[in-house]
Scaffold this motif. Structure first.
Motif, short mmCIF file in Angstrom:
data_model
loop_
_atom_site.label_atom_id
_atom_site.label_comp_id
_atom_site.label_asym_id
_atom_site.label_seq_id
_atom_site.Cartn_x
_atom_site.Cartn_y
_atom_site.Cartn_z
N SER A 113 0.77 -1.10 -0.23
CA SER A 113 -0.08 -0.05 -0.02
C SER A 113 0.44 1.29 0.09
CB SER A 113 -1.07 -0.05 1.21
OG SER A 113 0.12 0.29 2.69
N ARG A 114 0.10 2.29 -0.62
CA ARG A 114 0.92 3.78 -0.75
C ARG A 114 -0.52 4.76 -0.15
NH1 ARG A 114 4.36 5.76 -5.71
NH2 ARG A 114 5.62 3.74 -4.69
N SER A 115 -0.06 5.85 0.91
CA SER A 115 -0.88 6.41 1.11
C SER A 115 -0.99 8.26 0.29
CB SER A 115 -0.38 6.89 3.03
OG SER A 115 -1.00 5.28 3.91
N TYR A 116 -2.20 8.64 0.32
CA TYR A 116 -1.71 9.22 0.08
C TYR A 116 -3.36 10.23 0.26
CZ TYR A 116 -0.60 7.04 -4.44
OH TYR A 116 -0.04 6.40 -4.95
N ALA A 152 -4.95 14.06 -2.67
CA ALA A 152 -4.42 13.88 -4.12
C ALA A 152 -5.26 13.12 -4.96
CB ALA A 152 -3.33 13.42 -3.46
N ILE A 153 -6.26 12.34 -4.43
CA ILE A 153 -7.64 10.94 -4.96
C ILE A 153 -6.55 10.72 -6.53
CG2 ILE A 153 -9.11 12.48 -5.41
CD1 ILE A 153 -11.05 9.76 -4.72
N ASN A 154 -6.66 12.42 -7.46
CA ASN A 154 -6.35 12.01 -8.78
C ASN A 154 -4.81 11.31 -9.31
OD1 ASN A 154 -8.92 13.31 -9.58
ND2 ASN A 154 -7.74 14.77 -9.60
N ASP A 155 -4.09 12.22 -8.25
CA ASP A 155 -2.69 10.91 -7.96
C ASP A 155 -2.50 10.41 -7.80
OD1 ASP A 155 -1.69 13.23 -8.85
OD2 ASP A 155 -1.32 14.57 -6.88
N ALA A 156 -3.44 9.17 -6.04
CA ALA A 156 -3.29 7.93 -6.67
C ALA A 156 -4.49 7.26 -7.67
CB ALA A 156 -4.70 7.87 -5.11
N LYS A 190 -1.51 -0.56 -4.21
CA LYS A 190 -2.43 -0.32 -3.76
C LYS A 190 -2.97 0.58 -2.31
CE LYS A 190 -6.30 -3.74 -2.81
NZ LYS A 190 -7.04 -3.22 -3.90
N PRO A 191 -3.09 2.23 -3.89
CA PRO A 191 -3.60 3.65 -3.07
C PRO A 191 -4.84 3.44 -1.77
CG PRO A 191 -4.05 3.18 -5.39
CD PRO A 191 -3.52 2.01 -5.05
#
Length: 194
Positions: free
Chosen positions: A161-164, A168-172, A183-184
């Protein structure tokens, strides 16, 4: 993977697709003591992560003659294979690298009308094809087991996983589509996640 196949120490697994599901299967196979864990994906970066999580051998999916290579390497095929992509062509490949009396599992979500053809001779040799729904587990019993394995450092889900921040939903989404993030996870204002 741990429940659906009940893979035993010394058995072999091939995983087609190194996304979150395939990578979790690789970790589970390592926990179970698989002697050989093969990972197949289109991304060299995902294959590098697969090796870090327990894959013993990694292969780019577009490698010519891959099916034959895998069957030769495993001396006749793997005990278990997993299709984690949702592609009829990949499912056929996963089935074809499974040894006689072995089992191929379908985890990938296919398109609405996806169909696959299989060798009737291979089926007569005892190969099985099974659909796997949510790992074929009882979540109330299995999730605490995964939490314990994670606490022991044997099932490092955090590597997937990587947290956003929510803004920054568009980046995710971009990173997920570009296969940068496995897994964003969106962090909601106030500290919660979804």
């Amino acid at each position: 993977m741990l429940e659906a196949f009940r893979l035993q120490r010394g058995q072999q697994l091939a995983v087609f697709g190194a996304g979150s599901v395939g990578l979790a299967a690789i970790m589970a196979a390592r926990v179970a003591g698989a002697s050989r864990i093969l990972a197949v994906d289109l991304s060299a970066e995902r294959l590098e992560l697969a090796r870090e999580l327990g894959a013993t051998d990694t292969f780019l999916a577009d490698e010519p003659g891959l099916t034959k290579t895998l069957v030769t390497l495993t001396r006749g095929g793997v005990d278990f294979s997993l299709e984690c992509v949702g592609s009829p062509q990949v499912l056929r490949q996963a089935f074809d690298v499974t040894r006689p009396l072995g089992t191929c599992g379908l985890l990938g979500l296919p398109g609405r009308d996806a169909e696959v053809s299989l060798s009737m001779t291979a089926l007569l040799m005892g190969r099985r094809l099974v659909g796997i729904l949510e790992g074929n587990v009882d979540p109330k019993a299995f999730i605490p087991r995964l939490v314990a394995l994670n606490a022991e450092g044997r099932f490092p889900l955090e590597k997937l996983s990587r947290s956003y921040p929510f803004e920054a939903i568009n980046d995710a989404v971009h990173d997920m589509e570009a296969r940068v993030a496995v897994k964003p996870v969106l962090c909601m204002p106030g500290g919660g996640t979804t």
